[in-house]
Write a protein that holds these residues in place. Structure first.
Motif, short mmCIF file in Angstrom:
data_model
loop_
_atom_site.label_atom_id
_atom_site.label_comp_id
_atom_site.label_asym_id
_atom_site.label_seq_id
_atom_site.Cartn_x
_atom_site.Cartn_y
_atom_site.Cartn_z
N GLN A 186 39.66 42.70 38.84
CA GLN A 186 39.84 41.25 38.98
C GLN A 186 40.63 40.67 37.82
O GLN A 186 41.35 39.69 37.99
CB GLN A 186 38.48 40.57 39.10
CG GLN A 186 37.74 40.92 40.39
CD GLN A 186 36.31 40.40 40.39
OE1 GLN A 186 35.67 40.32 39.35
NE2 GLN A 186 35.80 40.05 41.57
N LYS A 187 40.50 41.25 36.64
CA LYS A 187 41.24 40.75 35.48
C LYS A 187 42.74 41.03 35.61
O LYS A 187 43.57 40.23 35.17
CB LYS A 187 40.71 41.38 34.19
CG LYS A 187 39.30 40.93 33.79
CD LYS A 187 38.86 41.64 32.54
CE LYS A 187 37.41 41.31 32.17
NZ LYS A 187 37.24 39.90 31.82
N ILE A 188 43.09 42.18 36.19
CA ILE A 188 44.49 42.57 36.27
C ILE A 188 45.16 42.06 37.54
O ILE A 188 46.39 42.04 37.65
CB ILE A 188 44.62 44.11 36.16
CG1 ILE A 188 46.05 44.54 35.80
CG2 ILE A 188 44.19 44.77 37.46
CD1 ILE A 188 46.48 44.15 34.42
N ASP A 189 44.35 41.63 38.53
CA ASP A 189 44.90 41.18 39.82
C ASP A 189 45.96 40.10 39.69
O ASP A 189 46.99 40.15 40.37
CB ASP A 189 43.77 40.70 40.74
CG ASP A 189 43.13 41.85 41.50
OD1 ASP A 189 43.60 43.00 41.33
OD2 ASP A 189 42.16 41.62 42.24
N PRO A 190 45.76 39.05 38.87
CA PRO A 190 46.79 38.00 38.79
C PRO A 190 48.16 38.52 38.36
O PRO A 190 49.18 37.99 38.79
CB PRO A 190 46.22 37.02 37.75
CG PRO A 190 44.75 37.24 37.80
CD PRO A 190 44.57 38.70 38.07
N TYR A 191 48.17 39.56 37.54
CA TYR A 191 49.45 40.10 37.08
C TYR A 191 50.14 40.93 38.18
O TYR A 191 51.34 41.12 38.13
CB TYR A 191 49.23 40.98 35.85
CG TYR A 191 48.62 40.25 34.68
CD1 TYR A 191 49.41 39.49 33.83
CD2 TYR A 191 47.26 40.33 34.41
CE1 TYR A 191 48.86 38.82 32.75
CE2 TYR A 191 46.70 39.66 33.33
CZ TYR A 191 47.50 38.90 32.51
OH TYR A 191 46.95 38.24 31.45
N LEU A 192 49.36 41.45 39.14
CA LEU A 192 49.91 42.32 40.17
C LEU A 192 50.06 41.62 41.51
O LEU A 192 50.26 42.28 42.53
CB LEU A 192 48.99 43.54 40.34
CG LEU A 192 48.89 44.47 39.13
CD1 LEU A 192 47.78 45.50 39.32
CD2 LEU A 192 50.20 45.17 38.87
N PRO A 194 52.50 39.89 42.95
CA PRO A 194 53.70 40.20 43.74
C PRO A 194 53.62 41.54 44.46
O PRO A 194 54.11 41.68 45.59
CB PRO A 194 54.82 40.19 42.69
CG PRO A 194 54.30 39.34 41.58
CD PRO A 194 52.83 39.60 41.54
N LEU A 195 53.00 42.54 43.82
CA LEU A 195 52.86 43.85 44.47
C LEU A 195 51.90 43.78 45.63
O LEU A 195 52.13 44.37 46.69
CB LEU A 195 52.39 44.88 43.44
CG LEU A 195 53.29 45.09 42.22
CD1 LEU A 195 52.64 46.04 41.23
CD2 LEU A 195 54.63 45.65 42.64
N TYR A 196 50.80 43.06 45.46
CA TYR A 196 49.83 42.89 46.55
C TYR A 196 50.47 42.18 47.74
O TYR A 196 50.23 42.55 48.90
CB TYR A 196 48.61 42.10 46.07
CG TYR A 196 47.61 42.92 45.30
CD1 TYR A 196 47.12 44.12 45.78
CD2 TYR A 196 47.12 42.48 44.07
CE1 TYR A 196 46.20 44.87 45.07
CE2 TYR A 196 46.19 43.22 43.35
CZ TYR A 196 45.73 44.42 43.86
OH TYR A 196 44.82 45.16 43.16
#
Length: 354
Positions: A186-192, A194-196
Motif C-alpha cells: 500500500q505504501k508503494i502503490d501510489p508510485y506505481l 501508471p503501471l497498474y
C-alpha cells in the motif's frame, strides 16, 4: 477542391461499421481534423476537399481499415493518434502510405491489441523482444512504460516468463508527502499507479488482483532489491531517472536466467536532490555499446498524448537550451536557500520538542 472515390476491401459490414464508428462518429472526427467531407455508402467512400487533405485522408482510411481487419481495436483515442501523425505531415508529405507494421510487432494481450506507432516505438518493442535488458529513454508521453507493460503481459500470457515485477524508486516529484499508511504494498502503490492503470486496461481488474495475490505480479520497492536473483521474470523499472548510481548498478546485477528487464525514464525530469547524479544518465553513458543491452531514445515527435504535451515539451527544451549561466546559478541559489530554510525549521522543531 476535388472529389475522389475510395473503395475499401474486403467489403465486410462489421469491419466497415467499426471504421465509421457509432453514428459515423469516427468519420466526423476525421472530417473535423483534416478539413474534408466524407460520404460513405457501404465500402464506397467519396472524399471532398483540398487535394492534399483528400490524399492524406485516403491514406489514413486505408491504414486504419487495414488495422481494423487485422483485429486492432479502434476508438476515438486511437484514431486521435492516427490523426496526430497526419497533422505532423507523415501522411501529407508522402504520396505513399507508411510501411505496414510487421505482424510480430502487434502486442496482443487478454483484452486489447497494442500497436507501436512510429519508427522509435517499433524499434523499442523490437529491442525488448530481442535483448534481455532494454533502456527506453525519452520525454513524457512517448509510450515507454505502456509498451513495456504490454510486452510483459504478452510474455506472461505466452508463458515465456512466470511473473511480472514492477519496480520504481520511491521519490516524490518535489513534494514531501510524509509517511504513508498501510503495509509495504500500500505504501508503494501510489508510485506505481501508471503501471497498474496499464495492467487493468490489458488484463482487467479481477485478473490483476488475482495475479497480485498469487505473486504472479509482484510489487518490489527498489530499496529492497539487494541480494535477490530474479529468474524467469519480466522486470520493469519505471522512472529510472530517479535512481542513484548505486541503485542502478544494484538493479542491473539482479537479472537472472530467463528474465527480461526494461528500464524507462526521462532524463529531463530528475527529482533527486541537487548534486546527486542520476543512475539512468550514468548507465546510458557507460553501458552504451555493451553486447546484450539495447537502447531506444525517444524525441518530442514521438509524444502520443494530447498535442499540447508535445508543444510543452518542446517549449521547455528550448527554454533550457537558451538559459544563461546566470539563470542557472539563480535557480541553484534559490534551491540552496530553500534547503537551508527547511533545515532551520527542522532544527527549531527538534529544539521545541526537546
Amino acid at each position: 477542391m476535388i472529389q475522389q472515390s475510395l473503395t475499401l476491401e474486403p467489403d465486410d459490414a462489421r469491419q466497415l461499421a467499426t471504421l465509421c464508428g457509432h453514428l459515423d462518429s469516427h468519420l466526423r472526427q476525421i472530417e473535423q481534423r483534416l478539413g474534408v467531407i466524407i460520404n460513405a455508402r457501404g465500402n464506397l467512400l467519396r472524399l471532398s476537399g483540398p487535394a492534399v487533405n483528400v490524399a492524406a485522408t485516403e491514406q489514413l482510411l486505408i491504414r486504419v481499415y487495414t488495422e481494423v481487419c487485422q483485429g486492432v481495436a479502434l476508438s476515438p483515442e486511437s484514431l486521435h493518434l492516427h490523426l496526430h501523425e497526419a497533422e505532423l505531415g507523415s501522411l501529407i508529405q508522402s504520396s505513399s502510405p507508411e510501411p505496414s507494421i510487421e505482424p510480430n510487432q502487434i502486442i496482443r494481450t487478454k483484452r486489447i491489441s497494442v500497436k507501436p506507432r512510429g519508427e522509435n516505438q517499433q524499434a523499442y518493442v523490437r529491442t525488448i523482444k530481442e535483448f534481455d535488458i532494454t533502456f527506453g529513454i525519452g520525454p513524457a508521453g512517448t509510450g515507454k512504460t505502456y509498451l513495456a507493460v504490454a510486452c510483459g503481459v504478452e510474455a506472461l500470457l505466452e508463458e515465456r516468463v512466470r511473473r511480472i515485477m514492477l519496480v520504481r524508486p520511491a521519490v516524490e516529484a518535489g513534494e514531501k508527502l510524509g509517511f504513508l499508511p498501510g503495509d509495504l504494498s500500500q505504501k508503494i502503490d501510489p508510485y506505481l499507479r501508471p503501471l497498474y492503470d496499464a495492467l487493468y486496461e490489458m488484463l482487467g481488474f479481477e485478473t490483476v488482483s488475482k495475479y497480485i495475490e498469487r505473486n504472479i505480479i509482484e510489487v518490489a520497492p527498489l530499496a529492497f532489491m539487494r541480494g535477490r536473483t530474479l529468474n524467469n521474470a519480466f522486470i520493469i523499472l519505471d522512472e529510472a531517472q530517479n535512481t542513484t548510481r548505486e541503485q542502478m548498478k544494484m538493479f542491473l546485477t539482479r537479472i537472472g536466467f530467463g528474465s527480461t528487464a526494461v528500464i524507462t525514464g526521462d532524463a529531463t525530469q530528475i527529482d533527486l536532490p541537487r548534486g546527486s547524479p542520476s543512475g539512468l544518465t550514468h548507465a546510458s553513458n557507460i553501458l552504451d555499446g555493451v553486447q546484450g543491452l539495447g537502447f531506444t531514445y525517444f524525441g518530442n515527435k514521438d509524444v502520443v498524448r494530447h498535442p499540447l504535451v508535445q508543444r510543452n515539451v518542446e517549449a521547455y527544451d528550448i527554454a533550457e537550451n537558451n538559459a544563461t549561466p546566470v539563470d542557472k546559478s539563480q535557480c541553484s541559489c534559490s534551491w540552496i536557500f530553500r534547503q537551508r530554510a527547511v533545515s532551520l525549521c527542522q532544527r527549531r522543531k527538534t529544539y521545541a520538542n526537546g
